[in-house]
Each structure stands twice: as C-alpha cells, then as structure tokens.
Design a protein around this motif. Structure first.
Motif, PDB file in Angstrom:
ATOM      1  N   HIS A  40      -8.369   8.784 -35.476  1.00  0.00           N
ATOM      2  CA  HIS A  40      -9.113   7.296 -35.633  1.00  0.00           C
ATOM      3  C   HIS A  40     -10.672   7.736 -36.270  1.00  0.00           C
ATOM      4  O   HIS A  40     -11.641   7.039 -35.628  1.00  0.00           O
ATOM      5  CB  HIS A  40      -9.659   6.718 -34.287  1.00  0.00           C
ATOM      6  N   THR A  41     -10.697   8.366 -37.250  1.00  0.00           N
ATOM      7  CA  THR A  41     -11.998   8.560 -37.836  1.00  0.00           C
ATOM      8  C   THR A  41     -12.641   7.671 -39.081  1.00  0.00           C
ATOM      9  O   THR A  41     -13.503   7.706 -39.593  1.00  0.00           O
ATOM     10  CB  THR A  41     -11.931  10.109 -38.630  1.00  0.00           C
ATOM     11  N   ALA A  42     -11.477   6.837 -39.412  1.00  0.00           N
ATOM     12  CA  ALA A  42     -11.811   5.877 -40.671  1.00  0.00           C
ATOM     13  C   ALA A  42     -11.220   4.475 -40.315  1.00  0.00           C
ATOM     14  O   ALA A  42     -11.075   3.826 -41.071  1.00  0.00           O
ATOM     15  CB  ALA A  42     -10.984   6.584 -41.761  1.00  0.00           C
ATOM     16  N   VAL A  43     -11.447   4.064 -39.046  1.00  0.00           N
ATOM     17  CA  VAL A  43     -11.153   2.804 -38.635  1.00  0.00           C
ATOM     18  C   VAL A  43     -12.513   2.173 -37.881  1.00  0.00           C
ATOM     19  O   VAL A  43     -12.859   2.706 -37.024  1.00  0.00           O
ATOM     20  CB  VAL A  43      -9.717   2.741 -37.829  1.00  0.00           C
ATOM     21  N   GLY A  44     -12.787   0.947 -38.467  1.00  0.00           N
ATOM     22  CA  GLY A  44     -13.815   0.236 -37.765  1.00  0.00           C
ATOM     23  C   GLY A  44     -13.521  -0.585 -36.560  1.00  0.00           C
ATOM     24  O   GLY A  44     -12.355  -0.347 -36.206  1.00  0.00           O
ATOM     25  N   ASP A  45     -14.545  -1.371 -35.939  1.00  0.00           N
ATOM     26  CA  ASP A  45     -14.077  -1.937 -34.787  1.00  0.00           C
ATOM     27  C   ASP A  45     -13.890  -3.359 -35.009  1.00  0.00           C
ATOM     28  O   ASP A  45     -14.114  -4.037 -36.304  1.00  0.00           O
ATOM     29  CB  ASP A  45     -15.374  -1.914 -34.111  1.00  0.00           C
ATOM     30  N   GLU A  46     -13.173  -3.946 -34.264  1.00  0.00           N
ATOM     31  CA  GLU A  46     -12.750  -5.345 -34.514  1.00  0.00           C
ATOM     32  C   GLU A  46     -13.790  -6.517 -34.878  1.00  0.00           C
ATOM     33  O   GLU A  46     -13.660  -7.247 -35.337  1.00  0.00           O
ATOM     34  CB  GLU A  46     -11.895  -5.979 -33.182  1.00  0.00           C
ATOM     35  N   GLU A  47     -14.717  -6.139 -34.138  1.00  0.00           N
ATOM     36  CA  GLU A  47     -15.904  -7.181 -34.067  1.00  0.00           C
ATOM     37  C   GLU A  47     -16.773  -7.257 -35.445  1.00  0.00           C
ATOM     38  O   GLU A  47     -16.991  -8.343 -35.881  1.00  0.00           O
ATOM     39  CB  GLU A  47     -17.246  -6.760 -33.019  1.00  0.00           C
ATOM     40  N   THR A  48     -16.837  -6.086 -36.178  1.00  0.00           N
ATOM     41  CA  THR A  48     -17.478  -6.313 -37.289  1.00  0.00           C
ATOM     42  C   THR A  48     -16.545  -5.247 -38.320  1.00  0.00           C
ATOM     43  O   THR A  48     -17.289  -4.314 -38.801  1.00  0.00           O
ATOM     44  CB  THR A  48     -18.948  -5.558 -37.391  1.00  0.00           C
ATOM     45  N   PRO A  49     -15.489  -5.722 -38.669  1.00  0.00           N
ATOM     46  CA  PRO A  49     -14.680  -4.840 -39.724  1.00  0.00           C
ATOM     47  C   PRO A  49     -15.260  -4.494 -40.977  1.00  0.00           C
ATOM     48  O   PRO A  49     -15.070  -3.436 -41.674  1.00  0.00           O
ATOM     49  CB  PRO A  49     -13.338  -5.611 -39.575  1.00  0.00           C
TER      50      PRO A  49
ATOM     51  N   LYS B 118     -20.329  13.432 -50.002  1.00  0.00           N
ATOM     52  CA  LYS B 118     -19.746  12.345 -51.059  1.00  0.00           C
ATOM     53  C   LYS B 118     -18.366  12.060 -50.818  1.00  0.00           C
ATOM     54  O   LYS B 118     -17.925  10.932 -51.632  1.00  0.00           O
ATOM     55  CB  LYS B 118     -20.334  13.028 -52.386  1.00  0.00           C
ATOM     56  N   SER B 119     -17.644  13.070 -50.295  1.00  0.00           N
ATOM     57  CA  SER B 119     -16.290  12.994 -50.429  1.00  0.00           C
ATOM     58  C   SER B 119     -15.717  13.102 -48.852  1.00  0.00           C
ATOM     59  O   SER B 119     -15.980  14.346 -48.697  1.00  0.00           O
ATOM     60  CB  SER B 119     -15.482  13.970 -51.369  1.00  0.00           C
ATOM     61  N   VAL B 120     -14.817  12.168 -48.278  1.00  0.00           N
ATOM     62  CA  VAL B 120     -14.562  12.440 -47.130  1.00  0.00           C
ATOM     63  C   VAL B 120     -12.806  12.099 -46.848  1.00  0.00           C
ATOM     64  O   VAL B 120     -12.590  10.961 -47.526  1.00  0.00           O
ATOM     65  CB  VAL B 120     -15.275  11.510 -46.322  1.00  0.00           C
ATOM     66  N   ILE B 121     -12.213  12.865 -46.205  1.00  0.00           N
ATOM     67  CA  ILE B 121     -10.795  12.619 -45.614  1.00  0.00           C
ATOM     68  C   ILE B 121     -10.841  12.254 -44.231  1.00  0.00           C
ATOM     69  O   ILE B 121     -11.337  13.081 -43.416  1.00  0.00           O
ATOM     70  CB  ILE B 121      -9.807  13.545 -46.049  1.00  0.00           C
ATOM     71  N   GLY B 122     -10.302  10.988 -44.101  1.00  0.00           N
ATOM     72  CA  GLY B 122     -10.462  10.549 -42.537  1.00  0.00           C
ATOM     73  C   GLY B 122      -9.011   9.981 -42.239  1.00  0.00           C
ATOM     74  O   GLY B 122      -8.015  10.151 -43.109  1.00  0.00           O
ATOM     75  N   THR B 123      -8.886   9.658 -40.898  1.00  0.00           N
ATOM     76  CA  THR B 123      -7.391   8.983 -40.469  1.00  0.00           C
ATOM     77  C   THR B 123      -7.692   7.669 -40.181  1.00  0.00           C
ATOM     78  O   THR B 123      -8.706   6.991 -39.332  1.00  0.00           O
ATOM     79  CB  THR B 123      -7.054   9.794 -39.453  1.00  0.00           C
ATOM     80  N   LEU B 124      -6.765   6.753 -40.158  1.00  0.00           N
ATOM     81  CA  LEU B 124      -6.621   5.692 -39.656  1.00  0.00           C
ATOM     82  C   LEU B 124      -6.065   5.275 -38.329  1.00  0.00           C
ATOM     83  O   LEU B 124      -6.538   4.233 -37.722  1.00  0.00           O
ATOM     84  CB  LEU B 124      -5.740   4.727 -40.637  1.00  0.00           C
ATOM     85  N   TRP B 125      -5.365   6.130 -37.726  1.00  0.00           N
ATOM     86  CA  TRP B 125      -5.048   6.009 -36.436  1.00  0.00           C
ATOM     87  C   TRP B 125      -4.696   7.462 -35.660  1.00  0.00           C
ATOM     88  O   TRP B 125      -5.262   8.501 -36.287  1.00  0.00           O
ATOM     89  CB  TRP B 125      -3.693   5.148 -36.322  1.00  0.00           C
TER      90      TRP B 125
ATOM     91  N   GLN C 211       2.598   9.687 -40.009  1.00  0.00           N
ATOM     92  CA  GLN C 211       1.651  10.694 -39.981  1.00  0.00           C
ATOM     93  C   GLN C 211       1.186  11.355 -41.387  1.00  0.00           C
ATOM     94  O   GLN C 211       0.177  11.997 -41.673  1.00  0.00           O
ATOM     95  CB  GLN C 211       2.215  11.999 -39.404  1.00  0.00           C
ATOM     96  N   ARG C 212       1.884  10.811 -42.553  1.00  0.00           N
ATOM     97  CA  ARG C 212       1.480  11.212 -43.989  1.00  0.00           C
ATOM     98  C   ARG C 212       0.481  10.251 -44.327  1.00  0.00           C
ATOM     99  O   ARG C 212      -0.487  10.132 -44.873  1.00  0.00           O
ATOM    100  CB  ARG C 212       2.621  11.154 -44.933  1.00  0.00           C
ATOM    101  N   MET C 213       0.743   8.863 -44.004  1.00  0.00           N
ATOM    102  CA  MET C 213       0.011   7.781 -44.455  1.00  0.00           C
ATOM    103  C   MET C 213      -1.278   7.349 -43.672  1.00  0.00           C
ATOM    104  O   MET C 213      -2.334   6.671 -44.127  1.00  0.00           O
ATOM    105  CB  MET C 213       0.637   6.557 -44.480  1.00  0.00           C
ATOM    106  N   VAL C 214      -1.458   8.355 -42.513  1.00  0.00           N
ATOM    107  CA  VAL C 214      -2.799   8.163 -41.521  1.00  0.00           C
ATOM    108  C   VAL C 214      -3.939   8.778 -42.471  1.00  0.00           C
ATOM    109  O   VAL C 214      -5.040   8.195 -42.234  1.00  0.00           O
ATOM    110  CB  VAL C 214      -2.510   9.077 -40.557  1.00  0.00           C
ATOM    111  N   PHE C 215      -3.788   9.650 -43.400  1.00  0.00           N
ATOM    112  CA  PHE C 215      -4.773  10.155 -44.047  1.00  0.00           C
ATOM    113  C   PHE C 215      -5.489   9.330 -45.369  1.00  0.00           C
ATOM    114  O   PHE C 215      -4.436   8.866 -46.108  1.00  0.00           O
ATOM    115  CB  PHE C 215      -4.726  11.605 -44.559  1.00  0.00           C
ATOM    116  N   ILE C 216      -6.573   9.132 -45.432  1.00  0.00           N
ATOM    117  CA  ILE C 216      -7.235   8.563 -46.314  1.00  0.00           C
ATOM    118  C   ILE C 216      -8.356   9.093 -47.198  1.00  0.00           C
ATOM    119  O   ILE C 216      -9.041  10.071 -46.326  1.00  0.00           O
ATOM    120  CB  ILE C 216      -7.648   7.097 -46.221  1.00  0.00           C
ATOM    121  N   HIS C 217      -8.428   8.813 -48.309  1.00  0.00           N
ATOM    122  CA  HIS C 217      -9.668   9.484 -48.907  1.00  0.00           C
ATOM    123  C   HIS C 217     -10.728   8.439 -49.273  1.00  0.00           C
ATOM    124  O   HIS C 217     -10.562   7.365 -49.549  1.00  0.00           O
ATOM    125  CB  HIS C 217      -9.538  10.110 -50.344  1.00  0.00           C
TER     126      HIS C 217
END
Length: 1127
Positions: free
Chosen positions: A1034-1043, A1059-1066, A1118-1124
């Motif tokens: 959960h490093t690249a997902v915002g909150d519901e109130e202010t997406p 400048k360049s970060v790889i995070g996760t959506l869930w 688990q593959r698509m969880v990572f984003i750049h």
C-alpha cells in the motif's frame, strides 16, 4: 562648648530629615539645605534629597572654617529645576542660629525643628563637631546667594503662591501671576531660564485660575508644551517637564472631556514610564496616579475601531501591564479589534481579539463581577472566527463558554436573556453545520425563553425576535417543517416593525426576511413573495456602504432570490443578475476565505445547473480561494483537515476540467485540473523552489526568500497543540510569515524575467512535462468521463469514453478491490478470471481509445514512454495493467496489452513530473542503501521471513563500484531509515507498509522501534536522491477522502527528493515480491557492467521487463501491484 574655636573648623553632618512638606503643595525636583552666613555667602548642600517619604536619610557632610560668621541661618528649600535653578527655590523652613548654639549639643546627633508647614513640623537631624584646622581636608565651597531681579521676583512668587494656597485669596494669586509673568517677560526664548519661567507661570495658573474656571486651560497647556520642547530627552529636567504636561492634559480632559487630550496624555505617559522605572522619585510622587487616571479615562472612551483608536488601546494596555485596570484595558482593545474585524475582515484582528479575550478571562476567574461578560465576549469572538474560517473547535469552545455563562446567570438576573439568546444562536450555527436536530430544538427553546424575559418595548426584544426567527427558518430548511417557515416570517416582520430606519441591524433583518419569503415563494409560487424578497435585499444594500461586511449576505440572498424567480419565469436577465451577485460576494474583502470558498462552490453548482457561461470563472475563483486558504495552514495535516472541510467540493477539479472540455477549451481543462489537484504537494513544494537563477540576478531577495521558506517549512510538520491559546499564537505567527513570503515573491515578480515566478503554470509550461512522452490525464467527473492527452508539442487531444460514466467507474473500482481480495486467497496457479474480465473492460472502454490516438494521431513509437495521470475514481483502477486477454482476429497470436505497447509510468500531477525533471539537473555520485525490517516493533505487523534474503539479493545485483549500505534488524530504526534516505541517492525499502485511510500523513513503514511516517519522510529533505524501490504494501494508494491529492508514501518520497519511485497499489507478498525485485534489478543494471552509470530514468522500463519476466512465477495481482512514479 570650647571657649575658643578660633583657628579651628566645624564639621557639620546632615543625617536625616522628616516632615518635609512644600507649603505650596507643588511637587519639587528636589530639596536642598542652605546655611547662610551673610547676604553674600552661603553653603548649599550638594545632595538634593527627593521628599517622597516621611523620614529621609540624608548623609551630607561639610567642614566649615570657624572664622566664618558665628551667626547663621539654616534653610530647607524646594528646587523646581534639577539643572540650572531660577532663583533660590521655595522656602520650606528657616531657622536662625549660631555655631555656639549648634555646638552646645555636643558630639551626639540632635534634631533641629522648623516652624510648622501644613500641620507638621519639618526637622533636620544634625551632628556637629569641632575639628582641628589641619584636619580640614575638604573645606566647604561657598555659593553666592542668587540676588538679581528675576531671582527675587521668582522667590517672591513662590512665597506668594504658598500663601495663596492657604488663603485662597484671588489677590494673592494675581500677585503670584504678576510676579511670574514679569520673570517670563525678562527671560526671552533664548534665555537659559525661559523654560523654568514658563513652568512657574503655567503651574500657578493651573493650580489657581483653572480651579476657579476663569482662565482658558488651552493657554496654560501651551506653556507646559513649550517648556517641554526646551527640555529634550537628554535634558535633566525632561522627565519633570513631561510629567507637568501630562498633569495639565489630565486637568484639561477632566474639564472638557475631549478625547484628543487624554489620548495625547496616554502617549506621553508611555514615554514617561520608560524614563521613570518603578521606585524612582517621580513614580513615587505622582506619576502612578497620573497614569492610573489616564488608563481609567481611556477605558471609559467609546470603542474606536480605527487604526488610531486601536493604537491608543495598545498604548493604554502598555501603561497598565500589572495594574488592576488591565482586564478592562485588555477587554477594550479586544473589542476594538473585534469591531475592526467586523468591518474589514482581517483574520489577524480576530485572532488577537481571541488571545486578549482568553487573557481577560484568566485574569477574572469565576466569581469576578465581570467574568460572565468577558467569557461571553470571548465566545462571541470564537463564533465569528468560526464563521470566517470554519474551524469546528472554535464553535465547540464558544458553545461550551456560552453554556457556562448561562449556568452562572441565574433566573431573575437582568442579563439572563442575553446568555440564553447567545447560546441559542451558537447552537443554531452548529445545527447548520452538522444537522443535529437536538441543537436546533434546544436553540429554539433557549431563545423562546429569552423572548419571554423581554416585554414589548424592551430594547433587546427586536434582536431576540430576529434570532428566534432565524432558528425557525433553519429548522425549516434542514427539517422541512413548513410551520417553522410561517413562524420565521412572522417573527422577522415583528422584529422589523420595532426597528428604526437607522437601526444598524435593520439591513440584516431585511435580508433574513427576504430569505424566508424566497422559500415561501418556492412553495407557493406567489409572485408578491419574490418581488418583496428582491426589494428587501436591494433596500439592505442601499443602507450599507460598499465595504460593509453585511453586504456579502445581501449579495448572496439577492442571488438566491433572482435564481428562484428565474426557475419560475425563465428570464435570462435574472440568471445574469444572480451570477453578478455571486461574483460580488465571492470577492468581498471583508469576508473570510472559508465563506468565500463556499460562495464560489455554490456558484459552480448554479452555473453548471442553469448555464449562463460563468462556470469556468466560478471554478477558477474556487481554486484560487482554496489555495489561499490552505496556504495559511502551518502543517500538512492541518491543510488536509482544512480541505476536508469542503468535502462536498471534492470533485471540483475534474468537474472544472469537464466543463472546459464541454466548452471546447482543452488547454484550459489541463490548467484547471492541474490547479485543483495536488494542492497539498504544490503548497509544500513551493517552499523548496530552486533559486539558482534568482541568486544570480538578486542574491538578497534569493536569500530572503530562502530564509522565509526555511521558517515556513519548519512550521509545516509541527504537531497541533492541545492548548488552544498556544495554537492560536502559532497560527498567527505562521500566517504573518506567509504574508512576508507572499510580499517577497511579489518583489521577485517585479524583476525582469521573473514575472511568472511561482505562479500557477500555464498550459505551455505544463506541456514541458510531456517532453519525454505524452501525459494522459484521465478525468472522472459526474458530468463526463474522458481523457486528455498532452503531447510534447501542439494542442492537447481529447478522448471520449462514450460508455463510461462516473457510476460505472465507482463500480469498477469496487469490483477491482473485491477481485484482488479474492485473488490473494487463491493458489498461484489458479487463473484470475474475475481480474482478467475487469482488466479487459479497462482496455476496451478506457485505454484502447487512448491507444488509438497515440498510434494514429501522435504516431507514438512502440515501447515509447507514456505517463498516466488519473483523477478521482481513476486513481483506484490499475490502468497500466489494461489487457484485452484475447487472440488477434486472425488467430496469429494474442492481442497486445498496454504494457506490450508502451512503458507506463504514473504522475500525480504534471507539476510533480516537472519538479522531478528540474531536480535531475544536478546529479551526484550514486550510493545505495538497502533497508529492511523483518521483525518490526510491537503492534506494527507480523514477521516477514523473506525480507533479509531480499536485501542480500539486492546487494548481489547492485554494481560493485557503487557504495552499498545494508540496514536491517536492530539497525533498521526510524532514525536509521531516515538517515539512510537522507544520505543515499538510491534506496530499496523492504518492510511492512500501511496506508492510513483516515489520517494519510500517518501512513507508515514498520521499523524496529517506531514507524517511519509519511510526515517524517516529507520533512526529510533529500535533494540529491534519485530512486526508491518500495517493496512494501500500500505505498502508492491514496485515501478515499482526497484521492486527487495522492497523499501516500510513494508521493512523499517523491516530494522529499526521489525523482523515480516504484510503489505498490495494494498488499504484496514478500516471498513473491522477491521474484519481481530480482528481475527488476537485473534489467535495471543489465548494461551497467562493473562501472556503468546508474540511471534512474530506466526504472519504468526495468519494471516493465520484470513483470513480463516473472509471468510464470508470480500471479497476476502480484505483478500488477507494482507501479512506477516519476521520471
């Protein structure tokens, strides 16, 4: 006594004195002792003892030759000048004696008494002794008696004035004035005794004629003022002259009651107190009394909200820092500031008003006769600030204070109606804010009780009638009780009937009745109701000057009336008039930003619903006001809290973009969506703006802005204080820093080439974000859902999604969340059918139309980079993983998915991408830190068994020439992780990640001792940082109130400098993530060899290659969880 004292000397010691009263009652500059031997010789003491005590130690010693005359006289005189004396002063006592008589007392101290003065007998305690002439080490210096005409007349004037003070005969006073006037005539302006002569004449007139009312005090005051002008601050007689002028001004005010005189006296008192510390002579003989009179007189002046009036209140407060009149002085300054706030709307005024009010209440606790009044005024100030800034804590504190006042005001007390009415009004305000029916029912009950305490003809009845009417009207609006509407109309009419035409509250009474009639018109469609409603608003505006704060309410009600009539009669002129009143209300300078934000939001709603062509202006106004409002908040959390107060306006950025698209202004759509989104990051980022260009042009301004930015940044992370007063002071200090920062930025914009410094970027400036590949903004609005493709050059491209609406997206978002939760419980080899269906829908309905434009209109090459910039509901959909999951029509193979065609990255805003690119201009020697915590501290998560091996794997894949730091186990603490983030350009972080949906700034990485929060990361400025891989949940997902604010851990790292970060959506499995990590770094460093350059811009490509490489090892979710994110 010695028989023969020839050739010997006499030592005289003046030990002390008591009962030294001046016959004329005039305050002297000092007292001296004179021993007179004949008409031409005297000894004058060198110490002028200041007689403010009954008994005074003196301690002056003189040795005199016995050859002096045996007959002598001892005099005690009052001097009215410290420096050069005019005449010999006023005689307090004279006694003729001889050396023999004095020596008869032997070696013991003795008392020498003088004739009585004002009922007491002055005396000196002396000691005399015969000493050998050879022992006379310090023979006395003789002083000639001042014996000239002006001296004789001055001394005579003093004696006559003393006689007049006893006899009260006008003839004696006339003689005094004649003498002093003669002396003044003999001492022209350039004469050294001119000031003393002026003062003597002025004092005689002041204490004589003025008490009988037979001479103009203006002339007397002028004499004192002229004397002061001749005694500047360095002059020994300056303080005494200052005191005498104050005394005269106080007398004058006491006689004429003209405020200007007591105001001048107050200003002079401030000067005098700085020159006369506590315990000094003047403070003891009368300054404190004069100051006390000034404070009391000023406290009784009417409240004046002008700058001059408030300055006077500050002066008065300075005069009574510790005296018993301080509470009243604090209260008066507070009320002056409150009045100015009501007229001008400056938040600084109401903040200071509340601070002063708190101090007054603390100085006058429960039981003090004025406690209730002061507490009531503090509550009123808090309500006003709430209406200005919409801070719920202000309203709650006000209600609590009002409830205490009601409790302390028993039944039968005359002011009970006021406390009941005020509490009811505050509860009504809270009901309008929260909608709790208990508040409005209680408000109506309290104000109804207050009304029963006010018989017909009572001056407060009209106010309570109006407030009770407002409570009934609000009950109708929120609870739809039609009876309350009828009651409100009748009560408003009753209130108006008892008001005079010039009643200051009549305009607001007119507006309130207009609102009720407007609602009645909406129910009955009776034309006379709406016509009267409009007329009442127009009448209220005619009664108010252009900057009166109540005009805003009149504008708002007038626009409501025009809209109501437009909805029935459909006259376009009414719509135009409504828009104009929206415009006037949103720009009215006396209103707080919070209220104007609400006005502009309502304007957008009306403009979208009814058309009229003003919607884009309304949206722009809203964003500008919200930006200014958030800029006054000192911390990211308080900014988010302030923005969340307008939760109903959450969709405005995308609604504004949709509006611009519908107006065929796609460029403006890009600007609007950029302006309205990511404000939290934009406000924080502008304090870290690179200043290299400015430093070369104007280093002074660059340094000033840099220092102010540091001060503001230092306040950003400060935790909110539970002490409301301290929090208020901190907020005021921060706001003043913001004002200085804004003023400095304005100066910079005046420089050549800096006209757009830190202004909101135009489309042309934003387009630079697409220099490495197009940026695709996905707009999810209730009015339309579509995409805007921003190319490297040329016009933006609008892509419609004909079958997608906002409800579709909301359902798609929820379906994805359900499918991913379901997939995490499946075995790796099981097919993710539901997930594939959803990704196919994303491809067909959203990404395929975009890809068509990229391929056919922009001719974008295969495997080019693209950046996705999702908004609203799009932020929760894995757009990068869009995939048709089907074969080509000719069965030659599977159709390409988005990641087959292009290298996808995300960016929260175009500005964030621009800032990252700007920071890439400076590079440093790379260093790599691998941070992992497999066993976090208590309450932070379970054991992660694969973390340590993941760090070892990363170490083997990083080029050997790069400095590598391994931080894990006990070393992986919050401080250790922060230090690694600060000191290294590349970071790999493997641990538990937690997104806090309610307080996103508390989102965190789990460490051994305590969590590493998003706020910690934001405060950790790392300008040289380049790349971060966040192998955590959960490093690249915002909150519901202010997406649209993208407040998450990955964005925080980007803000801090990466400048360049790889995070996760869930959530991510540490065991499965290890495969992606290995494939990523293998591709990332594939061409670097042993000493190649580490390039963070390859991260998106490396992630693309890695997810393709692990298809057989890692399941889809688990593959698509990572984003750049980033460059």
């Amino acid at each position: 006594m010695p028989d023969n004292i020839e050739n010997q000397s006499i030592k005289l010691e003046i030990i002390s004195a008591k009962n030294l009263k001046v016959p004329s009652r005039r305050q002297p500059a000092g007292i001296y002792i004179s021993i007179n031997f004949d008409s031409s010789r005297r000894w004058k003491s060198t110490i002028s003892v200041l007689p403010y005590k009954r008994s005074i130690a003196w301690g002056d010693t003189v040795t005199l030759s016995s050859q002096a005359s045996t007959a002598l006289s001892v005099e005690v005189r009052a001097s009215y000048e410290v420096d050069r004396t005019l005449g010999n002063g006023e005689v307090i006592g004279t006694l003729k004696t001889s050396w023999n008589e004095l020596l008869d007392h032997g070696d013991e101290p003795f008392e020498l008494s003088f004739p009585p003065v004002r009922g007491v007998r002055p005396s000196l305690t002396l000691k005399v002794a015969v000493v050998d002439a050879c022992d006379n080490q310090n023979g006395a210096l003789f002083d000639s008696l001042v014996d000239c005409e002006i001296a004789r007349d001055t001394d005579a004037g003093h004696a006559l004035f003393a006689e007049y003070r006893t006899s009260k005969r006008v003839s004696h006073l006339n003689d005094v004035v004649q003498r002093f006037q003669f002396v003044l005539d003999q001492c022209p302006v350039d004469h050294p005794d001119h000031a003393a002569a002026l003062t003597n004449l002025a004092w005689a007139c002041l204490r004589g004629y003025i008490q009988m009312g037979i001479q103009d005090i203006d002339t007397i005051t002028s004499l004192f003022r002229e004397a002061l002008a001749l005694h500047p601050q360095a002059h020994p007689d300056h303080t005494l002259s200052l005191y005498r002028l104050i005394f005269a001004l106080n007398w004058r005010y006491d006689r004429e009651r003209t405020a200007v005189h007591i105001q001048e006296s107050a200003q002079l008192c401030c000067k005098l107190l700085t020159l006369c510390p506590e315990g000094t002579y003047l403070r003891c003989i009368g300054v404190n009394g004069a100051v006390d009179y000034v404070v009391s007189a000023c406290n009784n002046l009417p409240i004046d909200a002008s700058d001059e009036g408030i300055h006077l209140r500050r002066v008065v407060l300075e005069l009574c820092s510790l005296c018993q009149r301080r509470p009243r002085s604090l209260h008066n300054l507070s009320q002056s500031l409150f009045t100015r706030f009501e007229h001008q709307g400056s938040i600084d005024d109401i903040d200071e008003c509340i601070q002063l009010g708190r101090e007054v209440v603390s100085l006058c606790p429960e039981g003090h006769p004025w406690h209730n009044d002061y507490l009531n005024n503090l509550a009123l100030s808090l309500v006003c600030r709430f209406e200005h800034q919409r801070e719920s804590s202000d309203l709650n504190e006000a209600i609590s204070s009002y409830e205490k006042v009601v409790h302390l005001t028993p039944v039968g007390r005359k002011t009970r109606d006021i406390s009941l009415d005020n509490l009811g009004d505050a509860l009504r305000t809270r009901f309008c804010e929260r909608g709790d029916a208990d508040d409005i029912h209680r408000a109506i009950g309290l104000q109804g009780e207050a009304l029963t305490l006010l018989p017909h003809g009572h001056p407060r009845r009209k106010t309570t009638l109006m407030n009770l009417a407002l409570a009934h009207y609000d009950a109708y609006v929120k609870l739809h009780d039609i009876v309350c509407l009828y009651v409100a109309i009748e009560l408003h009419r009753q209130s108006l009937r008892v008001r005079e035409l010039d009643d200051p509250d009549r305009p607001i009474n007119l507006v309130n009745l207009s609102a009720a009639l407007c609602s009645h018109f909406e129910q009955t469609r009776k034309n006379e109701d709406i016509e009267e409603a409009i007329r009442l608003c127009q009448e209220s505006l005619e009664a108010l000057h252009s900057l009166h704060p109540d005009r805003c309410g009149s504008y708002l009600q007038l626009q409501k009336a025009y809209i109501s009539r437009y909805q029935v009669q459909h006259n376009p002129a009414d719509l135009s008039l409504a828009v104009e009143n929206f415009r006037l209300a949103s720009r009215h300078p006396t209103q707080g930003l919070a209220r104007r934000i609400i006005v502009s939001y309502n304007w957008t709603v009306i403009a979208e619903h009814h058309g009229g062509g003003s919607a884009l202006e309304a949206y722009s106004t809203f964003f500008e006001l919200l930006d200014a409002h958030l800029a006054t908040r000192s911390s990211p959390a308080s900014r988010r809290e302030a923005a969340a107060a307008f939760h109903y306006a959450r969709s405005l950025p995308v609604d504004a973009a949709s509006c611009a698209i519908r107006c065929d202004d796609t460029r403006h759509a890009v600007e609007l969506v950029e302006h309205g989104r990511g404000q939290q990051w934009s406000l924080a980022s502008r304090l870290r703006t690179p200043l290299e260009d400015l430093e070369s042009t104007n280093p002074n301004l660059a340094h000033k802005l840099s220092e102010l930015s540091k001060c503001l940044s230092g306040g950003q992370g400060s935790a909110g204080s539970t002490d409301r007063a301290a929090a208020d002071r901190a907020a005021t200090k921060y706001r003043k820093l913001v004002e200085q920062w804004d003023a400095t930025v304005a100066q910079i914009r005046d420089l050549e080439g800096f006209s757009r410094f830190l202004l909101l970027p135009s489309y042309t400036e934003l387009q630079a974000a697409a220099c490495r590949g197009p940026v695709i903004i996905l707009v999810a609005s209730k009015y339309s859902c579509s995409a805007i493709i921003v190319p490297a050059s040329g016009e933006p491209h609008h892509v419609r999604f004909p079958r997608i609406t906002l409800p579709h997206l909301d359902k798609l978002k929820d379906d994805f969340a359900t499918a991913i939760r379901h997939a995490t419980r499946m075995r790796p080899e099981e097919p993710r059918k539901k997930l594939r269906v959803l990704l196919r829908m994303v491809w067909d309905e959203i990404m395929l139309p975009i890809v068509n434009v990229l391929q056919h209109d922009l001719k974008l090459r295969y495997q080019s980079r693209i950046w996705l910039c999702p908004t609203a509901a799009f932020t929760s959909i894995p757009l990068h993983a869009a995939n048709p999951f089907r074969m080509n029509a000719d069965r030659s193979g599977r159709e390409s998915c988005l990641e087959d065609l292009y290298i996808c990255s995300y960016t929260p805003t175009l500005s964030a991408l621009l800032r990252a690119r700007q920071a890439m201009k400076t590079r440093t020697t790379p260093s790599f830190a691998a941070i992992g915590q497999s066993r976090p501290g208590a309450g932070q998560g379970d054991v992660l068994p694969a973390v340590d091996s993941e760090l070892e794997l990363v170490h083997t894949l990083v080029p050997p020439n790069v400095e590598f730091t391994h931080i894990s186990k006990d070393e992986a603490t919050q401080a250790g992780a922060l230090n690694a983030l600060r000191c290294n350009t590349w970071v790999h972080l493997a641990c538990h990640g937690k997104q806090d949906l309610e307080q996103p700034y508390n989102s965190r990485f789990a460490m051994r001792d305590k969590p590493l929060t998003l706020l910690d990361i934001m405060e950790n400025n790392s300008p040289q940082a380049e790349f971060a891989f966040l192998s955590a949940c959960h490093t690249a997902v915002g909150d519901e109130e202010t997406p649209d604010e993208a407040i998450h851990l990955a964005a925080g790292l980007q803000f801090s400098g990466f400048k360049s970060v790889i995070g996760t959506l869930w959530g991510v499995s540490d065991i499965l993530a290890k495969h992606v990590v290995e494939a990523f770094y293998e591709n990332m460093f594939k061409d670097s060899g042993g000493g190649g350059v580490m390039d963070c811009t390859k991260a998106a490509w490396a992630l693309n290659r890695a997810t393709h490489a692990v298809t057989t090892k890692v399941p889809l979710e688990q593959r698509m969880v990572f984003i750049h994110i980033g460059v």
